[in-house]
Design an enzyme around this catalytic site. Structure first.
Site, PDB file in Angstrom:
ATOM      1  N   LYS A 105      15.638  12.150 -30.158  1.00  0.00           N
ATOM      2  CA  LYS A 105      15.479  11.162 -31.225  1.00  0.00           C
ATOM      3  C   LYS A 105      15.468  11.821 -32.594  1.00  0.00           C
ATOM      4  O   LYS A 105      16.077  11.335 -33.539  1.00  0.00           O
ATOM      5  CB  LYS A 105      14.199  10.340 -31.021  1.00  0.00           C
ATOM      6  CG  LYS A 105      14.347   9.347 -29.896  1.00  0.00           C
ATOM      7  CD  LYS A 105      13.117   8.470 -29.734  1.00  0.00           C
ATOM      8  CE  LYS A 105      13.336   7.504 -28.565  1.00  0.00           C
ATOM      9  NZ  LYS A 105      12.107   6.945 -28.050  1.00  0.00           N
ATOM     10  N   LYS A 188      25.040   3.240 -21.145  1.00  0.00           N
ATOM     11  CA  LYS A 188      24.189   2.261 -20.462  1.00  0.00           C
ATOM     12  C   LYS A 188      23.936   1.058 -21.367  1.00  0.00           C
ATOM     13  O   LYS A 188      23.954   1.171 -22.589  1.00  0.00           O
ATOM     14  CB  LYS A 188      22.881   2.894 -19.982  1.00  0.00           C
ATOM     15  CG  LYS A 188      21.889   3.213 -21.073  1.00  0.00           C
ATOM     16  CD  LYS A 188      20.517   3.507 -20.486  1.00  0.00           C
ATOM     17  CE  LYS A 188      19.481   3.366 -21.596  1.00  0.00           C
ATOM     18  NZ  LYS A 188      18.192   2.870 -21.238  1.00  0.00           N
ATOM     19  N   LYS A 191      19.385  -2.094 -25.763  1.00  0.00           N
ATOM     20  CA  LYS A 191      19.204  -3.006 -26.890  1.00  0.00           C
ATOM     21  C   LYS A 191      19.728  -2.409 -28.182  1.00  0.00           C
ATOM     22  O   LYS A 191      20.010  -3.133 -29.118  1.00  0.00           O
ATOM     23  CB  LYS A 191      17.761  -3.477 -27.018  1.00  0.00           C
ATOM     24  CG  LYS A 191      16.698  -2.418 -27.001  1.00  0.00           C
ATOM     25  CD  LYS A 191      15.350  -3.074 -27.196  1.00  0.00           C
ATOM     26  CE  LYS A 191      14.214  -2.652 -26.299  1.00  0.00           C
ATOM     27  NZ  LYS A 191      14.160  -1.367 -25.687  1.00  0.00           N
TER      28      LYS A 191
END
Ligand code: ADP
Ligand code: NA
Length: 321
Positions: A105, A188, A191
């Protein structure tokens, strides 16, 4: 799950909700909408409150039973933040720095824009589990390292302060349930996916679901065959159909022998619409009566709190508070 979107998607349903629903009959299950985790990245307060309610409503609509299991909102139980602080003090800086999810991240957004909360997130996650004397933590493979950390922290706490915390076992959920983005079947379904048409939201209406499925990316071979490496789009559609109809992929695949992609897409659209309809209707019903939903969540939070507070009291006592 984090309340970080207005709706959950088919990936969350297949990879998490369906399996959680099953585990309720064999385990004394505790589920948590983790709003404390959500604020590790900036959130709009009004939106966060709304998404938290919507996420809880979708859990219930998808079959998490708040009478039988415990389903609560993390910030309603103060012990999460309090135990996380104690665990922070026994976590090595180097140990926390080795968490690969943070590295990923931070590599994407840059270290300067990452909060310290995002860095210590796995320690809060450890508190989320250890507060409940959990025997088993069901997670995806990507969370294995975080469960190892919570096991290490529980063991370390016990060896420093005496036997206090239960060391949980990891249960890696079935990998067969992975769902990919309809527009980009190499990634994948997520959201944060790049193409809105690639994500099937639990709260999408029939028209929207059908349109997205009919425009799913396939290939030019024209043969319906399960082959994730060579035919990711078609294979994803077969996996989706298998999951929502609770059949095996091989069984579903056999139905389309000699048929075109149009037939497959039609069947997938019909099955997804059927599977999502009751969830969507029940969610909207629950959201229509926010007072009742809040009451349910409050009852569940106090149930969670009675377990969590007892653990925290043992911990405080052990450290000398
Ligand atoms: P997202 O990628 O949308 O942010 P999360 O990381 O919040 O989803 O995942 C919440 C839960 O849903 C996890 O248990 C995760 O394993 C599962 N999940 C998310 N996306 C998928 C997917 N595409 N296929 C299978 N399971 C998924
Ligand atoms: Na995610």
């Amino acid at each position: 799950m984090q309340p970080s979107a207005a709706s959950l998607h088919l990936g969350n349903y297949a990879g998490a909700l369906l399996q959680w629903r099953e585990m309720q009959s064999t385990h004394d299950a505790i589920f948590c909408v983790v709003d404390l985790h959500a604020i590790t990245v900036p959130q709009d307060p009004t939106e966060l409150r709304e998404r938290t309610r919507r996420t809880a409503a979708q859990y219930i609509a998808a079959g998490i039973d708040p009478e039988h299991s415990t389903l609560f909102v993390q910030s309603h139980v103060r012990a999460h933040a309090e135990l996380a602080w104690v665990l922070n003090t026994i976590t090595g800086f180097g140990e926390a720095s080795r968490m690969t999810q943070f590295k990923d991240k931070a590599a994407r957004g840059g270290l300067d824009s990452a909060s310290v909360g995002l860095f210590t997130y796995p320690i809060l996650q450890a508190a989320d589990v250890l507060l409940y004397d959990a025997a088993v933590v069901p997670v995806g493979e990507d969370q294995r390292q975080h469960v190892e950390l919570m096991r290490d922290l529980a063991g370390r706490f016990n060896s420093r302060f005496g036997e206090t915390l239960v060391v949980p076992e990891v249960r890696i959920l079935k990998e067969t349930a992975k769902i990919y983005d309809l527009q980009n079947p190499g990634a994948k379904m997520s959201k944060s996916g790049e193409s809105p048409a690639g994500i099937l939201w639990l709260l999408d209406d029939e028209k929207v679901l059908t349109k997205k499925i009919k425009s799913a990316v396939t290939d030019s071979e024209g043969v319906v065959r399960f082959d994730p490496a060579e035919k990711p789009g078609v294979s994803n559609l077969l996996s989706i159909l298998a999951i929502v109809t609770e059949r095996t992929v091989a069984d579903v695949e056999a139905d389309f022998d000699g048929l075109q992609y149009g037939a497959l897409k039609g069947a997938v659209a019909e099955a997804v619409v059927e599977a999502f309809r009751p969830i969507r209707e029940r969610t909207l019903e629950l959201l229509d009566d926010p007072a009742e939903l809040d009451r349910l969540l409050a009852v569940n939070a106090s149930r969670a709190e009675s377990i969590a507070d007892a653990t925290l009291a043992r911990v405080y006592d052990a450290v000398g508070f």
